[in-house]
Design a protein around this motif. Structure first.
Motif, short mmCIF file in Angstrom:
data_model
loop_
_atom_site.label_atom_id
_atom_site.label_comp_id
_atom_site.label_asym_id
_atom_site.label_seq_id
_atom_site.Cartn_x
_atom_site.Cartn_y
_atom_site.Cartn_z
N TRP A 140 0.80 -1.24 0.02
CA TRP A 140 0.28 0.14 -0.08
C TRP A 140 0.74 1.15 -0.28
O TRP A 140 0.68 2.24 -0.78
CB TRP A 140 -0.85 -0.05 1.28
N VAL A 169 -5.77 3.18 -6.35
CA VAL A 169 -4.96 3.54 -5.02
C VAL A 169 -3.62 3.52 -5.36
O VAL A 169 -2.95 4.65 -4.60
CB VAL A 169 -5.25 2.12 -4.06
N VAL A 190 -7.46 6.02 -0.61
CA VAL A 190 -6.50 5.29 -0.07
C VAL A 190 -6.75 4.97 1.62
O VAL A 190 -6.27 3.74 1.91
CB VAL A 190 -5.21 5.73 -0.44
N ILE A 202 -13.85 1.79 -4.76
CA ILE A 202 -12.75 2.07 -5.32
C ILE A 202 -13.04 1.98 -6.89
O ILE A 202 -12.52 3.18 -7.79
CB ILE A 202 -11.30 1.37 -5.06
#
Length: 204
Positions: free
Chosen positions: A28, A38, A59, A112
């Protein structure tokens, strides 16, 4: 609210089981989750020190709701990277995103894929920060990539558990906040839980 924004259960004092998987967090952190919207936002922050408000919400939602990672790690990473960092905005917004802050909804989560197509319909933003997707036309750039991190989202984790915790009057238990370093760390029964404990360093 006070300093509750720095504690795991947040201002709403909600007990949610968070993960601390360093491999997942690194993916991430560096924009390698396999979810282009993201990843593009994370890479923008890593390279420029800035991210749009829409990106920050997405995010943060992905880290906390889909990956179920300790939200404080995300808050500390933002703190170490953003050139417009503000203590109150950062930590307040992260508690909000994690579902433990000042939000009347128990289970706010961003879709998302829908967000990507609404705010980057032609995929131009994603291709800008992810050159490996340059051959993808239009919104096809938003397709989830092979090997992507899988969502662990479960509505009841945030809805039922949160209500039960408040009803039973659960507290922060033996969590304390240490004083070392710029912001210190977080100790849960003596176990350190912050960026340093994962071997991460401030890169900006």
């Amino acid at each position: 609210v006070g300093n509750s924004v720095f504690f795991l259960h947040g201002p709403k004092n909600i007990n949610i089981e968070w993960r601390t998987d360093s491999d997942v967090f690194k993916r991430w952190m560096h924009g390698n989750t396999g979810h282009p919207f993201v990843d593009a936002n994370m890479r923008e922050m890593l390279n420029s020190g800035w991210m749009s408000n829409r990106g920050r919400q997405n995010v943060a939602s992905f880290l906390t709701k889909d990956l179920k990672m300790d939200w404080r790690l995300g808050a500390e990473w933002f703190e170490s990277q953003l050139i417009d960092y503000d203590v109150c905005s950062n930590w307040g917004n992260w508690t909000y995103a994690a579902g433990v802050g000042c939000d009347p909804r128990d289970s706010r989560r961003f879709n998302i894929q829908k967000q990507a197509k609404d705010y980057d319909p032609q995929g131009n933003f994603v291709r800008l920060w992810m050159p490996e997707l340059s051959a993808k036309n239009g919104s096809s750039a938003h397709a989830v990539l092979p090997g992507a991190l899988q969502s662990m989202w479960q509505y009841d984790d945030y809805h039922a558990t949160g209500k039960t915790q408040r009803k039973n009057g659960g507290g922060r238990g033996d969590q304390t906040r240490s004083r070392g370093g710029k912001r210190g760390g977080y100790q849960q029964g003596g176990k350190q839980s912050n960026l340093g404990s994962f071997g991460f360093t401030r890169e900006r």
